[in-house]
Design an enzyme around this catalytic site. Structure first.
Site, PDB file in Angstrom:
ATOM      1  N   GLU A  16       0.986  -1.242  -0.041  1.00  0.00           N
ATOM      2  CA  GLU A  16       0.067  -0.166  -0.008  1.00  0.00           C
ATOM      3  C   GLU A  16       0.791   1.341  -0.038  1.00  0.00           C
ATOM      4  OE1 GLU A  16      -3.874  -0.407   2.356  1.00  0.00           O
ATOM      5  OE2 GLU A  16      -2.849  -2.132   3.243  1.00  0.00           O
ATOM      6  N   SER A 191      -6.715  -2.079   2.156  1.00  0.00           N
ATOM      7  CA  SER A 191      -7.108  -1.443   1.034  1.00  0.00           C
ATOM      8  C   SER A 191      -7.579  -2.344  -0.143  1.00  0.00           C
ATOM      9  CB  SER A 191      -5.932  -0.642   0.414  1.00  0.00           C
ATOM     10  OG  SER A 191      -5.731   0.535   1.137  1.00  0.00           O
ATOM     11  N   SER A 326     -11.456   9.426   0.033  1.00  0.00           N
ATOM     12  CA  SER A 326     -11.601   8.345   0.933  1.00  0.00           C
ATOM     13  C   SER A 326     -12.747   8.410   1.689  1.00  0.00           C
ATOM     14  CB  SER A 326     -10.200   8.196   1.956  1.00  0.00           C
ATOM     15  OG  SER A 326      -8.845   8.067   1.262  1.00  0.00           O
TER      16      SER A 326
END
Length: 355
Positions: A16, A191, A326
């Protein structure tokens, strides 16, 4: 009044890494620079720490690494007369008041770097060692949630060692335990990295092999026809939760590409759920956060079965994405805390936790 010195730490060795850079770039752009003197520290994919003093854009696009100043010494461990901060070649020193990690995934969200921060004895944003490690480990976290009675979909797990020595037996066992579709996930990853939705034995085999690239332990969950609901939490001892939002995926599920690259899935905030369900999910999010001894922030994800409305907790993310698309900052914005104020709140909670 003196500005507080904040070290924004991003990148890392995990899968990530790129997400971390985008989150850090967004925080760098939005932090109140009249209140905070911000220093950016990047960790490249090989694990090398470097000081970078340029633009947010170069953090996001990855150019920070070639522009980093490798002559600056980054000191996070008190040693004799050495303080925690940045030591420059000309003899000047910049100390840190607060550490702000934006390190999603292994080595950043799993308690490892939080242990280093504890040694530094400097306040840091987010969950501590225990909450970070438990929250990151999907398998251990499921066991904790079971203990406090939070409902979850049926699941099982396997390991690389077990799968290598008895592949067909493991596939048989999984098929006897769960019905297709099945979600295959690395135990320690975020994620949606390494996650796949499988509908037959061949896909199951491929999904497990893909997940094993990221972890030696694999969680397999019963797929259900459900709505994906998310709640943000904020606080230390006194914890509050945001209104719930809903992810409406453009694909079978909300994957890495959709979260951070194309962003074509729809985010509905607030989620179109009745008041009772909203209240119940918000409380469950707080219960989950407290169960792992969370501090600072987390995002808690739920499933709501489309058939009967049953609520199932999916997972808790102790360092959720902080990009401009997000869910975590968007949920708080809709609840009444704007992005810059949210950053401010997190820094205050970090300091409060050390007092």
């Amino acid at each position: 009044m003196r500005k507080l010195s904040v070290a924004l730490i991003f990148g890392g060795k995990s899968g990530e890494h790129d997400v971390s850079r985008i989150s850090a770039s967004s925080i760098f752009k939005n932090i109140n620079k009249e209140k905070y003197d911000i220093h950016t520290i990047g960790i490249n994919k090989d694990g090398k720490w470097m000081y970078y003093s340029g633009s947010a854009e170069n953090i996001a696009n990855g150019k920070w690494e070639e522009l980093a100043d490798e002559t600056v010494k980054i000191n996070l461990i008190p040693n004799g007369n050495s303080k925690v901060g940045l030591e420059f070649n000309d003899g000047t020193f910049k100390h840190f008041d607060v550490l702000f990690p934006v390190l999603h995934g292994p080595y950043g969200e799993d308690g490892k770097i939080q242990g280093l921060f504890e040694i530094s004895n400097i306040p840091y944003v987010g969950c501590g060692v225990l909450a970070s490690s438990v929250g990151m480990d999907k398998l251990i976290c499921k066991k904790v949630f079971t203990q406090i009675g939070l409902p979850q979909v049926d699941y099982t797990y396997t390991t690389k060692w077990q799968f290598d020595i008895s592949k067909n037996d493991e596939l048989d066992r999984i098929e006897q335990t769960l019905n297709y579709p099945i979600f295959v996930k690395p135990a320690n990853m975020g994620s949606s990295v390494g996650i796949s939705k499988v509908s037959n034995r061949n896909e199951l085999l491929s999904g497990i092999n893909e997940a094993l690239k990221y972890d030696r332990r694999i969680v397999l969950e019963q797929g259900i026809d459900a709505r994906e609901i998310e709640v943000a939490v904020l606080g230390n001892d006194e914890v509050k939760s945001s209104i719930a939002g809903e992810i409406i995926p453009a694909k079978d599920f909300y994957d890495y590409e959709d979260k951070y690259i194309n962003g074509v899935s729809k985010l509905e905030i607030p989620a179109s759920i009745d008041a009772e369900t909203m209240m119940k999910i918000r409380q469950m999010a707080i219960d989950a956060f407290k169960a792992i001894d969370g501090k600072g922030l987390s995002r808690v994800d739920f499933f709501v079965d489309k058939k009967d409305g049953e609520i199932y907790i999916n997972e808790i993310n102790t360092l959720p994405g902080f990009t401009n698309i997000s869910m975590y900052p968007k949920l708080w914005d809709a609840t009444g805390i704007q992005y810059t104020d949210l950053i401010d709140n997190l820094i205050k909670l970090a300091i409060e936790d050390r007092q």
